[in-house]
Design a protein around this motif. Structure first.
Motif, PDB file in Angstrom:
ATOM      1  N   UNK A   1       0.829  -1.198   0.000  1.00  0.00           N
ATOM      2  CA  UNK A   1       0.000   0.000   0.000  1.00  0.00           C
ATOM      3  C   UNK A   1       0.864   1.248   0.000  1.00  0.00           C
ATOM      4  N   UNK A   2       2.048   1.164   0.620  1.00  0.00           N
ATOM      5  CA  UNK A   2       2.933   2.329   0.674  1.00  0.00           C
ATOM      6  C   UNK A   2       3.408   2.718  -0.717  1.00  0.00           C
ATOM      7  N   UNK A   3       3.586   1.736  -1.578  1.00  0.00           N
ATOM      8  CA  UNK A   3       4.066   2.017  -2.929  1.00  0.00           C
ATOM      9  C   UNK A   3       3.082   2.928  -3.649  1.00  0.00           C
ATOM     10  N   UNK A   4       1.809   2.602  -3.493  1.00  0.00           N
ATOM     11  CA  UNK A   4       0.791   3.356  -4.231  1.00  0.00           C
ATOM     12  C   UNK A   4       0.331   4.580  -3.467  1.00  0.00           C
ATOM     13  N   UNK A   5       0.434   4.577  -2.134  1.00  0.00           N
ATOM     14  CA  UNK A   5      -0.163   5.642  -1.356  1.00  0.00           C
ATOM     15  C   UNK A   5       0.741   6.794  -1.002  1.00  0.00           C
ATOM     16  N   UNK A   6       2.022   6.640  -1.108  1.00  0.00           N
ATOM     17  CA  UNK A   6       2.920   7.717  -0.691  1.00  0.00           C
ATOM     18  C   UNK A   6       3.387   8.546  -1.878  1.00  0.00           C
ATOM     19  N   UNK A   7       3.221   9.840  -1.735  1.00  0.00           N
ATOM     20  CA  UNK A   7       3.745  10.745  -2.767  1.00  0.00           C
ATOM     21  C   UNK A   7       5.152  11.136  -2.340  1.00  0.00           C
ATOM     22  N   UNK A   8       6.092  11.091  -3.243  1.00  0.00           N
ATOM     23  CA  UNK A   8       7.472  11.376  -2.899  1.00  0.00           C
ATOM     24  C   UNK A   8       8.232  12.012  -4.046  1.00  0.00           C
TER      25      UNK A   8
ATOM     26  N   UNK B   1       3.114  -3.363 -10.319  1.00  0.00           N
ATOM     27  CA  UNK B   1       3.368  -3.074 -11.725  1.00  0.00           C
ATOM     28  C   UNK B   1       3.280  -1.578 -11.995  1.00  0.00           C
ATOM     29  N   UNK B   2       4.308  -1.051 -12.645  1.00  0.00           N
ATOM     30  CA  UNK B   2       4.281   0.343 -13.084  1.00  0.00           C
ATOM     31  C   UNK B   2       3.913   0.445 -14.560  1.00  0.00           C
ATOM     32  N   UNK B   3       4.468  -0.447 -15.400  1.00  0.00           N
ATOM     33  CA  UNK B   3       4.222  -0.318 -16.841  1.00  0.00           C
ATOM     34  C   UNK B   3       4.526  -1.602 -17.590  1.00  0.00           C
ATOM     35  N   UNK B   4       3.782  -1.812 -18.671  1.00  0.00           N
ATOM     36  CA  UNK B   4       4.072  -2.815 -19.699  1.00  0.00           C
ATOM     37  C   UNK B   4       4.161  -2.005 -20.994  1.00  0.00           C
ATOM     38  N   UNK B   5       5.357  -1.892 -21.556  1.00  0.00           N
ATOM     39  CA  UNK B   5       5.591  -0.995 -22.680  1.00  0.00           C
ATOM     40  C   UNK B   5       5.939  -1.758 -23.949  1.00  0.00           C
TER      41      UNK B   5
ATOM     42  N   UNK C   1       1.711   7.855 -14.192  1.00  0.00           N
ATOM     43  CA  UNK C   1       1.101   7.643 -12.888  1.00  0.00           C
ATOM     44  C   UNK C   1       1.081   6.190 -12.448  1.00  0.00           C
ATOM     45  N   UNK C   2       0.522   5.975 -11.244  1.00  0.00           N
ATOM     46  CA  UNK C   2       0.409   4.642 -10.655  1.00  0.00           C
ATOM     47  C   UNK C   2      -0.989   4.467 -10.106  1.00  0.00           C
ATOM     48  N   UNK C   3      -1.563   3.314 -10.357  1.00  0.00           N
ATOM     49  CA  UNK C   3      -2.830   2.941  -9.742  1.00  0.00           C
ATOM     50  C   UNK C   3      -3.999   3.794 -10.164  1.00  0.00           C
ATOM     51  N   UNK C   4      -5.129   3.572  -9.501  1.00  0.00           N
ATOM     52  CA  UNK C   4      -6.362   4.252  -9.890  1.00  0.00           C
ATOM     53  C   UNK C   4      -6.337   5.763  -9.687  1.00  0.00           C
TER      54      UNK C   4
END
Length: 186
Positions: free
Chosen positions: A2-9, A130-134, A159-162
Motif C-alpha cells: 500500500x505504501x508504494x501506491x499511497x505515498x507521494x514522494x 506493476x508500473x508499466x508494460x511498454x 502515474x500509478x494505480x487508480x
C-alpha cells in the motif's frame, strides 16, 4: 504494498543502461531536482547475459549508454530463451519518478528490440507492484539501420494505480524484457 501506491514522494531517473531515475529523501515536491539513484547500485539478473556480451556487474549503473554500434562495451546481450529480469537494489526505500531502459536494434546483425518491457517496484523483493508494460514503438523485424529506443515509465505522465500517483516509493526496481532473438540492453 500500500505504501508504494499511497505515498507521494520526490523524483528521480533510472538508467537501463539501464538508468533508474530516482531521488533521495522521503517526501518532497515533484519540482525537486532529479538525480540518478541507480548510479553504482547493485543488481541481479534472472539469467546471465551471453558471455561475449556480458556484464561486469556495473554495466547498467555506470551512467554510460550504449551507442548504435553493437560492439560498444556498454551493451549487455541476451539471446533467446526466456523473458529476462534485472532487479536493482537501491539499498533503502527511495522516491521513484522515472525508470528508463535503453535498447539497441540493428537488423543487419540480428539484434531486435524486445516486444515488451515491463517495470515493477517492491519494498521486500517478493511482492511486486506493476508500473508499466511498454510495447516497442518500432517493428522488430523492419530492416532499419542501427538505432536505439528508450522504454520509460514517467510517473508525472503515466502515474500509478487508480489515483494516478506521480511517484513510487520502494527499495527494489525490476525491469523485464522478452528475448526472442538477440536483445542488447545498455
Amino acid at each position: 504494498m500500500k505504501r508504494i501506491w499511497g505515498q507521494a514522494v520526490v523524483t528521480a531517473i533510472l538508467l537501463f543502461t539501464m538508468l533508474i531515475a530516482l531521488t533521495t529523501g522521503a517526501a518532497a515536491e515533484p519540482s525537486a531536482e532529479l538525480r540518478n539513484l541507480a548510479a553504482g547500485v547493485g543488481y541481479t539478473w534472472s539469467e546471465q547475459p551471453e558471455p561475449g556480451y556480458g556484464d561486469d556487474g556495473k554495466e547498467l549503473t555506470d551512467g554510460k549508454f550504449g551507442s548504435t554500434v553493437f560492439s560498444d562495451a556498454a551493451w549487455v546481450g541476451h539471446l533467446r530463451k526466456t523473458t529476462r529480469a534485472v532487479v536493482f537494489d537501491l539499498g533503502e526505500k527511495k522516491s521513484i519518478a522515472k525508470i528508463r531502459a535503453h535498447f539497441l536494434q540493428d537488423s543487419s546483425v540480428g539484434i531486435a528490440y524486445p516486444n515488451t518491457v515491463s517495470m515493477y517496484v517492491s519494498d521486500d523483493h517478493s511482492q511486486w507492484g506493476t508500473l508499466a508494460h511498454l510495447p516497442s514503438k518500432t517493428p522488430r523485424w523492419e530492416p532499419v539501420s542501427a538505432n536505439t529506443q528508450d522504454f520509460a515509465w514517467d510517473g508525472s505522465k503515466d502515474g500509478i494505480g487508480p489515483h494516478k500517483e506521480a511517484l513510487a516509493y520502494a527499495r527494489y526496481v525490476k525491469v523485464t524484457f522478452t528475448t526472442d532473438v538477440f536483445v542488447f540492453f545498455g
